[in-house]
Design an enzyme around this catalytic site. Sequence first.
Site, PDB file in Angstrom:
ATOM      1  CG  ASP A  58       2.642   0.081   7.908  1.00  0.00           C
ATOM      2  OD1 ASP A  58       2.576  -0.195   7.387  1.00  0.00           O
ATOM      3  OD2 ASP A  58       2.032   0.451   8.242  1.00  0.00           O
ATOM      4  CG  ASP A 100      -2.749   4.165   2.357  1.00  0.00           C
ATOM      5  OD1 ASP A 100      -2.690   2.686   2.050  1.00  0.00           O
ATOM      6  OD2 ASP A 100      -4.300   3.399   2.808  1.00  0.00           O
ATOM      7  CG  HIS A 141      -0.581   0.205   2.046  1.00  0.00           C
ATOM      8  ND1 HIS A 141       0.685   0.917   3.269  1.00  0.00           N
ATOM      9  CD2 HIS A 141      -0.033  -0.878   3.220  1.00  0.00           C
ATOM     10  CE1 HIS A 141       0.668   0.526   4.127  1.00  0.00           C
ATOM     11  NE2 HIS A 141       0.783  -0.703   4.241  1.00  0.00           N
ATOM     12  CD  GLU A 156       1.433  -4.740   6.457  1.00  0.00           C
ATOM     13  OE1 GLU A 156       1.877  -3.360   7.257  1.00  0.00           O
ATOM     14  OE2 GLU A 156       0.471  -3.990   5.471  1.00  0.00           O
ATOM     15  CG  HIS A 195       1.109   3.355  12.044  1.00  0.00           C
ATOM     16  ND1 HIS A 195      -0.700   3.012  12.435  1.00  0.00           N
ATOM     17  CD2 HIS A 195       1.120   2.631  10.875  1.00  0.00           C
ATOM     18  CE1 HIS A 195      -1.084   2.331  11.247  1.00  0.00           C
ATOM     19  NE2 HIS A 195       0.186   1.950  10.545  1.00  0.00           N
ATOM     20  CD  GLU A 226      -2.276  -1.587   5.365  1.00  0.00           C
ATOM     21  OE1 GLU A 226      -2.938  -3.040   6.272  1.00  0.00           O
ATOM     22  OE2 GLU A 226      -2.626  -1.169   6.395  1.00  0.00           O
ATOM     23  CD  GLU A 227      -1.831   1.881   7.297  1.00  0.00           C
ATOM     24  OE1 GLU A 227      -2.290   2.231   8.125  1.00  0.00           O
ATOM     25  OE2 GLU A 227       0.053   1.847   7.123  1.00  0.00           O
TER      26      GLU A 227
END
EC number: 3.5.1.18
Length: 378
Positions: free
Chosen positions: A100, A69, A67, A163, A349, A134-135
């Site tokens: 990520d 995003d 992903h 991931e 994150h 995805e997020e």
Amino acid sequence: MDNCTLELAKALIARRSLTPDDAGCQDILIERLEKLGFKIERMRFGDVDNFWARRGTTAPVICFAGHTDVVPTGPVEKWGSEPFTPTIRDGMLYGRGSADMKTSIAAFITAIEEFVAANPDAPGSIALLITSDEEGVAVDGTVRVVEALQQRGEGIDYCIVGEPTCVSKLGDTLKNGRRGSLSGDLTVKGIQCHIAYPHLGKNPIHLAAPAIAELAKTTWDEGNEYFPPTTWQISNIRGGTGATNVVPGTVDIEFNFRFSTASTIDSLKAKVHAILDKHGLDYDLEWALSGKPYLTPKGSLVDAVAQAIKDTTGVIAELSTSGGTSDGRFIADICPQVLEIGPLNATIHKIDECVAVADIEPLKEIYRRTLVNVLVKK
């Protein structure tokens, strides 16, 4: 090809692709893939950009999935550098999405470029499934692409999801499955009344308490070789009017199962209802499934990736099914073997998200060697 992966990662990090906005990341990837002869299908659903790219028409199909995003940055002033200005300091590449998972995506591309240059006529097919959802809510991303592929009968034999999986060093953890996530929104009904006259009402919190205690101590399954036992946890309880002299009429209880392949959705639901009914509760219960469990047992893909990790880093990868959900749960519907391998996940994150620069080329090499192990070495 030295530093090519780093430079591509920096170019992706520089794009402010806050979910579900791709912010042009996929254009960068598509331009490079088209030069390698990939057929590109852009698939936009709602506000979400996705693409499916494939080079080759024969089996086996090995797919790289990821992903573009990213999650919001949080307070920008707390970062050591601007979150969308890729910055190297003390051997680390900083920026939102660095771990990520924009570095993984960059490594996908450069690994494929090197593999194709060395093996232009390799058998089988290489594919990429890239989303920008995805997020976020994850309803118009990978799941929709998988549905489109499924409808036309196009499957995937092997899938690598980028991931961030590793804990202490690159290659130490290879995720070969994920637990499912099943949530319940339970409302237990009572009768509201003045708290000084409890005989005129029914306190739903008191009524629910014995059932909650039984649910909390229930053993749902024993897990298996790959999964720990299923867990049940309450996330929220809401009851009362805010006044101290009122027995509430209802209590709302939100709970969640993280469940293994040792249980089924139906078996978990049935056990919960049996316990609630045994305690004679008057209740409503709404269920929501956000992810089914999936598992890739030891076999050809595990062997191929584990060997690639060992040959690149010297590390013996440990199989794990820990953590939350990922888009692997959708891909498993059309792919029997799905694995996740990426950089260290310690900063994902977080403020000052980063990856070690020294891990970037080895990550690319793991992906390149996996292609060799799957498509060339038989």
